[in-house]
Design a protein around this motif. Structure first.
Motif, PDB file in Angstrom:
ATOM      1  N   ILE A   1       0.847  -1.191   0.000  1.00  0.00           N
ATOM      2  CA  ILE A   1       0.000   0.000   0.000  1.00  0.00           C
ATOM      3  C   ILE A   1       0.883   1.242   0.000  1.00  0.00           C
ATOM      4  N   LYS A   2       0.261   2.411   0.005  1.00  0.00           N
ATOM      5  CA  LYS A   2       1.022   3.652   0.104  1.00  0.00           C
ATOM      6  C   LYS A   2       1.599   3.752   1.524  1.00  0.00           C
ATOM      7  N   PRO A   3       2.838   4.249   1.662  1.00  0.00           N
ATOM      8  CA  PRO A   3       3.446   4.345   2.990  1.00  0.00           C
ATOM      9  C   PRO A   3       2.574   5.054   4.020  1.00  0.00           C
ATOM     10  N   LYS A   4       1.862   6.093   3.603  1.00  0.00           N
ATOM     11  CA  LYS A   4       1.038   6.852   4.544  1.00  0.00           C
ATOM     12  C   LYS A   4      -0.113   6.027   5.105  1.00  0.00           C
ATOM     13  N   ASP A   5      -0.444   4.911   4.432  1.00  0.00           N
ATOM     14  CA  ASP A   5      -1.563   4.065   4.863  1.00  0.00           C
ATOM     15  C   ASP A   5      -1.116   2.871   5.697  1.00  0.00           C
ATOM     16  N   VAL A   6       0.170   2.829   6.072  1.00  0.00           N
ATOM     17  CA  VAL A   6       0.694   1.635   6.720  1.00  0.00           C
ATOM     18  C   VAL A   6       0.002   1.350   8.051  1.00  0.00           C
ATOM     19  N   ALA A   7      -0.216   2.364   8.870  1.00  0.00           N
ATOM     20  CA  ALA A   7      -0.826   2.130  10.186  1.00  0.00           C
ATOM     21  C   ALA A   7      -2.229   1.553  10.034  1.00  0.00           C
ATOM     22  N   GLU A   8      -3.020   2.176   9.175  1.00  0.00           N
ATOM     23  CA  GLU A   8      -4.391   1.694   8.963  1.00  0.00           C
ATOM     24  C   GLU A   8      -4.405   0.265   8.438  1.00  0.00           C
ATOM     25  N   ALA A   9      -3.547  -0.033   7.466  1.00  0.00           N
ATOM     26  CA  ALA A   9      -3.538  -1.358   6.848  1.00  0.00           C
ATOM     27  C   ALA A   9      -3.049  -2.437   7.810  1.00  0.00           C
ATOM     28  N   VAL A  10      -1.973  -2.145   8.542  1.00  0.00           N
ATOM     29  CA  VAL A  10      -1.418  -3.146   9.462  1.00  0.00           C
ATOM     30  C   VAL A  10      -2.341  -3.381  10.648  1.00  0.00           C
ATOM     31  N   LEU A  11      -2.901  -2.324  11.200  1.00  0.00           N
ATOM     32  CA  LEU A  11      -3.813  -2.491  12.329  1.00  0.00           C
ATOM     33  C   LEU A  11      -5.078  -3.253  11.939  1.00  0.00           C
ATOM     34  N   ALA A  12      -5.484  -3.147  10.665  1.00  0.00           N
ATOM     35  CA  ALA A  12      -6.679  -3.855  10.187  1.00  0.00           C
ATOM     36  C   ALA A  12      -6.483  -5.371  10.159  1.00  0.00           C
ATOM     37  N   ILE A  13      -5.239  -5.814   9.987  1.00  0.00           N
ATOM     38  CA  ILE A  13      -4.982  -7.263   9.912  1.00  0.00           C
ATOM     39  C   ILE A  13      -4.265  -7.791  11.154  1.00  0.00           C
ATOM     40  N   LYS A  14      -3.987  -6.916  12.089  1.00  0.00           N
ATOM     41  CA  LYS A  14      -3.162  -7.249  13.258  1.00  0.00           C
ATOM     42  C   LYS A  14      -3.614  -8.514  13.976  1.00  0.00           C
ATOM     43  N   GLU A  15      -4.883  -8.639  14.243  1.00  0.00           N
ATOM     44  CA  GLU A  15      -5.356  -9.771  15.055  1.00  0.00           C
ATOM     45  C   GLU A  15      -5.249 -11.115  14.333  1.00  0.00           C
ATOM     46  N   TYR A  16      -5.047 -11.090  13.001  1.00  0.00           N
ATOM     47  CA  TYR A  16      -4.957 -12.329  12.233  1.00  0.00           C
ATOM     48  C   TYR A  16      -3.509 -12.735  11.938  1.00  0.00           C
ATOM     49  N   VAL A  17      -2.569 -11.838  12.236  1.00  0.00           N
ATOM     50  CA  VAL A  17      -1.154 -12.107  11.966  1.00  0.00           C
ATOM     51  C   VAL A  17      -0.540 -12.809  13.172  1.00  0.00           C
ATOM     52  N   ASN A  18       0.281 -13.834  12.909  1.00  0.00           N
ATOM     53  CA  ASN A  18       0.976 -14.499  14.005  1.00  0.00           C
ATOM     54  C   ASN A  18       2.468 -14.619  13.676  1.00  0.00           C
ATOM     55  N   GLU A  19       3.237 -15.169  14.587  1.00  0.00           N
ATOM     56  CA  GLU A  19       4.680 -15.176  14.455  1.00  0.00           C
ATOM     57  C   GLU A  19       5.209 -16.193  13.451  1.00  0.00           C
ATOM     58  N   SER A  20       4.308 -16.957  12.829  1.00  0.00           N
ATOM     59  CA  SER A  20       4.737 -17.864  11.756  1.00  0.00           C
ATOM     60  C   SER A  20       4.704 -17.178  10.392  1.00  0.00           C
ATOM     61  N   HIS A  21       4.117 -15.990  10.332  1.00  0.00           N
ATOM     62  CA  HIS A  21       4.033 -15.254   9.074  1.00  0.00           C
ATOM     63  C   HIS A  21       5.371 -14.610   8.717  1.00  0.00           C
ATOM     64  N   LEU A  22       5.578 -14.442   7.417  1.00  0.00           N
ATOM     65  CA  LEU A  22       6.659 -13.602   6.904  1.00  0.00           C
ATOM     66  C   LEU A  22       6.010 -12.396   6.244  1.00  0.00           C
ATOM     67  N   ILE A  23       6.369 -11.201   6.709  1.00  0.00           N
ATOM     68  CA  ILE A  23       5.860  -9.971   6.109  1.00  0.00           C
ATOM     69  C   ILE A  23       6.964  -9.358   5.261  1.00  0.00           C
ATOM     70  N   ILE A  24       6.623  -9.071   4.016  1.00  0.00           N
ATOM     71  CA  ILE A  24       7.554  -8.399   3.105  1.00  0.00           C
ATOM     72  C   ILE A  24       6.956  -7.037   2.757  1.00  0.00           C
ATOM     73  N   SER A  25       7.717  -5.988   3.043  1.00  0.00           N
ATOM     74  CA  SER A  25       7.227  -4.625   2.842  1.00  0.00           C
ATOM     75  C   SER A  25       7.951  -3.963   1.682  1.00  0.00           C
ATOM     76  N   VAL A  26       7.189  -3.360   0.786  1.00  0.00           N
ATOM     77  CA  VAL A  26       7.782  -2.554  -0.289  1.00  0.00           C
ATOM     78  C   VAL A  26       7.459  -1.073  -0.064  1.00  0.00           C
ATOM     79  N   LEU A  27       7.271  -0.716   1.206  1.00  0.00           N
ATOM     80  CA  LEU A  27       6.868   0.642   1.555  1.00  0.00           C
ATOM     81  C   LEU A  27       8.092   1.510   1.813  1.00  0.00           C
ATOM     82  N   ALA A  28       8.308   2.476   0.965  1.00  0.00           N
ATOM     83  CA  ALA A  28       9.476   3.365   1.093  1.00  0.00           C
ATOM     84  C   ALA A  28       9.416   4.129   2.406  1.00  0.00           C
ATOM     85  N   GLY A  29      10.527   4.103   3.136  1.00  0.00           N
ATOM     86  CA  GLY A  29      10.636   4.905   4.351  1.00  0.00           C
ATOM     87  C   GLY A  29      10.038   4.293   5.599  1.00  0.00           C
ATOM     88  N   VAL A  30       9.398   3.135   5.490  1.00  0.00           N
ATOM     89  CA  VAL A  30       8.759   2.515   6.652  1.00  0.00           C
ATOM     90  C   VAL A  30       9.695   1.457   7.220  1.00  0.00           C
TER      91      VAL A  30
END
Length: 281
Positions: free
Chosen positions: A74-103
């Motif tokens: 997503i756009k870097p400015k939307d990172v908080a909204e996007a990550v918090l929206a999926i937070k409860e479904y993410v666990n420590e077995s996931h791999l997150i790959i970010s292409v967000l500049a500056g984050v």
């Protein structure tokens, strides 16, 4: 080598599409293994489904829980909204790959409040034709296997190198923004061609092949750029006359200053993003 786990793209822009196209062409994933979700643009999701056969979903819980890899596109400015929206479904077995500049990777893990592996990537827009120059950096919870997976993904859209996360600002200033510097040069060459009376179609063909040929020479030759330049520059000749004008305008110094400023701006934007996310979290 085909990946066994499923993947979900959070965001459906041009970088997500470039990666999807590359991964499917290289048969790293099957279309059914890739899901795409975004905040509201369902027409865009339908377009990706029709073009690539990927799964589209707004069921965040099911999609995230069924994926091993989460791509934040997503756009870097939307990172908080996007990550918090999926937070409860993410666990420590996931791999997150970010292409967000500056984050920063820590920004993402702080938002999740979980010890999740995060790998940051800085590709460039040439990814859309499979020619990206991508740099990867690992977060504190990512290991060599996570890096290997990320490398395999981004090798489908170009070349990949690994750097320390602190160096991603420099990568952004150099290769992340780099295509624009080349396009700016071509703009100038096209204007010059018009001024000296060349027909636009002929000029464009000559300019592009000149750029491509020079890049291939740099790639395939063991000689330094300065040596290759001097080999083209005969004493008293046309190239020397042109180079002298570039020197008068401090061309090299301007390019160095350009890349340094872009690097500094990346750091400024990253710091502003960190402060913004801290307030929201």
């Amino acid at each position: 080598m085909e990946m066994k786990q499923n993947m979900v793209f959070v965001g459906a822009g041009s970088m997500a599409e470039a990666m999807i196209s590359g991964m499917l062409q290289k048969e790293l994933f099957l279309p059914r293994q890739i899901s795409v979700m975004n905040r509201s643009n369902h027409a865009r999701l339908e377009e990706l489904n029709n073009t690539y056969g990927v799964t589209i979903s707004q069921n965040q819980k099911e999609t995230i829980e069924n994926a091993g890899i989460i791509i934040l596109a997503i756009k870097p400015k939307d990172v908080a909204e996007a990550v918090l929206a999926i937070k409860e479904y993410v666990n420590e077995s996931h791999l997150i790959i970010s292409v967000l500049a500056g984050v920063a990777t820590t920004t993402i893990t702080d938002l999740l409040n979980k010890e999740v592996a995060v790998v940051r990537a800085m590709p460039n827009t040439s990814a859309t034709i499979g020619k990206s120059a991508t740099a990867l950096a690992v977060g504190m919870h990512a290991n060599e296997n996570h890096l290997l997976i990320a490398r395999q993904l981004f090798e489908t859209i170009g070349i990949v190198t690994t750097v320390a996360e602190k160096d991603l600002h420099a990568v952004t200033g150099l290769s992340g923004s780099g295509p624009a510097y080349v396009y700016y040069l071509v703009e100038a060459m096209e204007k010059a061609a018009d001024d000296i009376g060349l027909e636009k179609g002929i000029a464009k063909e000559l300019i592009l092949q000149t750029i491509i040929g020079a890049a291939e020479m740099l790639k395939n030759s063991t000689k330094q750029p300065a040596t290759l330049r001097k080999e083209v520059t005969s004493p008293g000749g046309t190239t020397e006359a042109g180079i002298k004008v570039l020197e008068q305008f401090n061309y090299q110094q301007a390019m160095v200053a350009c890349i340094k400023r872009a690097t500094t701006r990346s750091a400024e934007l990253g710091e502003a993003m960190l402060q913004s996310v801290s307030k929201e979290n």
